[in-house]
Design an enzyme around this catalytic site. Structure first.
Site, mmCIF file in Angstrom:
data_model
loop_
_atom_site.group_PDB
_atom_site.id
_atom_site.type_symbol
_atom_site.label_atom_id
_atom_site.label_comp_id
_atom_site.label_asym_id
_atom_site.label_seq_id
_atom_site.Cartn_x
_atom_site.Cartn_y
_atom_site.Cartn_z
ATOM 1 N N ASP A 99 0.690 -1.293 0.390
ATOM 2 C CA ASP A 99 -0.183 0.417 -0.012
ATOM 3 C C ASP A 99 0.363 1.184 0.145
ATOM 4 O O ASP A 99 1.936 0.778 -1.571
ATOM 5 C CB ASP A 99 -1.153 -0.081 1.218
ATOM 6 C CG ASP A 99 -2.082 0.715 1.019
ATOM 7 O OD1 ASP A 99 -2.166 1.529 0.688
ATOM 8 O OD2 ASP A 99 -3.008 0.109 1.044
ATOM 9 N N HIS B 3 2.369 2.182 -2.913
ATOM 10 C CA HIS B 3 1.543 3.567 -3.727
ATOM 11 C C HIS B 3 2.080 4.828 -3.773
ATOM 12 O O HIS B 3 1.462 5.856 -4.002
ATOM 13 C CB HIS B 3 -0.136 2.837 -3.182
ATOM 14 C CG HIS B 3 -0.574 1.647 -3.828
ATOM 15 N ND1 HIS B 3 -1.925 1.633 -3.506
ATOM 16 C CD2 HIS B 3 -0.143 0.245 -3.867
ATOM 17 C CE1 HIS B 3 -2.268 -0.078 -3.275
ATOM 18 N NE2 HIS B 3 -1.293 -0.309 -3.996
#
Ligand code: NAG
Ligand code: NAG
Length: 403
Positions: free
Chosen positions: A229, A252
């Protein structure tokens, strides 16, 4: 006190003088040592050492001296979430000197089903240093459960958390395979995180590297973060945050948000992200808000000296976040975004649109400043996309600005 000195070096000869000098300067030399092994912790990777860690903490807290808690080499199992509480702690500052690894139980349901939300939590502490060591959350089983889509999986626990605390140093710590977030700073002041390594699969859900919220004066330096993430996520109420020298990927990217899920939210201001590299990440630098009413804001942000290596969305503001299109009545974000500087950002984008500003129709993004941007896609020029975004450009800006 009479001191017998073995006079084999000049240092030792001068020791009493140095001692007097330090004492006059108000520096306390008193420091107590607490080895978790003497409290029953076993480096065998199996015996639950939770109680031994807590006993070492109580011992360190029992006097006003500065204290060092030593975690010797080896694998120490911590089967249940533990809280190191500063309430009633007398120590003038505690250092965890970690040579070993703290491991979680193999069965992810033991930690995740414990009712706690953080595996190792420091709460209400003033003056804590974690130096070295490894936290191995063994989260892979939980990720597989979540990815199977069958449901019935617990949320999992954050590996290392600091809550309502101040004067925190995290130095040279490694966090592996967390079930959920790796490191969370929540409600803290004066925090320095440096030389940290975060390592988890690019396909591990919700395993943000470092998450900061409701905190001020936080520095994150020279760290290497690869996860499933956000490498670093910045939540509501973050002010005076400095991030420098980060290698991010997989992951991310570095994200301000998601913000504005709730109507009443504290804003984010004065954040600098400098000298970071993004390798194969989903985003580079992102600002993201829900398409929902909110009184939140994002202002005075600087993104500077960044290198993109095949980042899918190197520069992105997305104010239309609404997963499954649920709970976003008018699909408009109330979060006000202003004074955002992008400077010296270069490298490669993995998609043709390297710069994307999708701002709220209620409050346009204002005073976005672009200077010295050069992003290419397949060795060709990239393009940009703007909705409700205003600002100015200086010097070379490629893709061509649409502000
Ligand atoms: C912004 O944050 C930095 C630390 O990141 C701090 O040194 C500086 O004083 C802050 N500026 C303002 C105006 O608060
Ligand atoms: C942008 O970067 C590419 C690839 O490094 C380079 O060939 C090109 O000359 C740069 N463009 C400008 C305007 O600096």
């Amino acid at each position: 006190m009479s001191m017998i000195m073995i006079n084999d070096t000049g240092m030792i000869k001068f020791f009493p003088i140095i001692l007097i000098f330090l004492t006059l300067a108000g520096v306390s030399l008193a420091n107590t040592n607490h080895n978790v092994a003497t409290f029953g912790a076993k480096p065998d990777g199996e015996t639950d050492s939770s109680k031994a860690f807590l006993a070492a903490w109580s011992s360190a807290c029992s006097t006003p001296a500065r204290a060092t808690i030593v975690v010797p080499p080896g694998q120490f199992m911590v089967r249940t979430p533990i809280i190191f509480s500063g309430q009633g702690c007398k120590s003038g500052g505690i250092t965890f000197l970690m040579k070993g690894t703290i491991v979680g139980p193999v069965d992810f349901r033991v930690l995740a089903g414990s009712g706690g939300s953080t595996w190792v939590l420091f709460r209400d502490v003033n003056g804590i240093t974690i130096s070295g060591g490894v936290f191995d959350g063994r989260g892979a089983g939980l990720w597989a459960c979540k990815r199977s889509g069958k449901g019935g999986c617990p949320d999992g626990v954050t590996t290392l958390g600091f809550s309502n605390s101040m004067n925190i140093i995290v130095n040279g710590v490694t966090s592996l395979n967390s079930q959920l977030y790796h490191i969370v700073v929540n409600g803290c002041k004066n925090v320095k995180i440096q030389g940290v390594r975060v390592l988890a699969s690019g396909a591990s859900p919700n395993t943000d590297g470092i998450h900061v919220q409701l905190s001020t004066s936080v520095t994150i330096l020279n760290s290497n973060i690869g996860t499933g993430d956000d490498c670093i996520s910045i939540g509501e109420g973050t002010t005076n945050l400095w991030i420098e020298g980060i290698a991010c990927g997989p992951g991310h990217g570095i994200s301000i948000g998601s913000l504005g899920k709730d109507l009443n939210e504290q804003g984010v201001q004065n954040v600098t992200v400098r000298s970071a590299t993004f390798i194969g990440t989903e985003n580079g630098v992102r600002i993201k808000s829900w398409a929902r009413p909110s009184n939140g804001f994002v202002r005075n942000i600087v993104f500077q000296h960044l290198t993109m290596v095949n980042a899918q969305h190197p520069i992105i503001i997305d104010q239309k976040y609404c997963p499954d299109n649920k709970g976003c009545p008018k699909q408009v974000s109330g979060v006000r975004i202003s004074d955002i500087t992008y400077e010296d950002i270069h490298g490669t984008s993995a998609t043709p649109i390297a710069m994307n500003f999708d701002c709220s129709s209620k409050y346009h993004c204002t005073n976005i400043k672009l200077e010295g941007i050069n992003l290419t896609f397949n060795k060709k020029a990239t393009s940009s996309f703007c909705v409700n975004a205003g600002g100015s450009t200086y010097g070379i800006v490629q893709p061509k600005s649409c502000l």
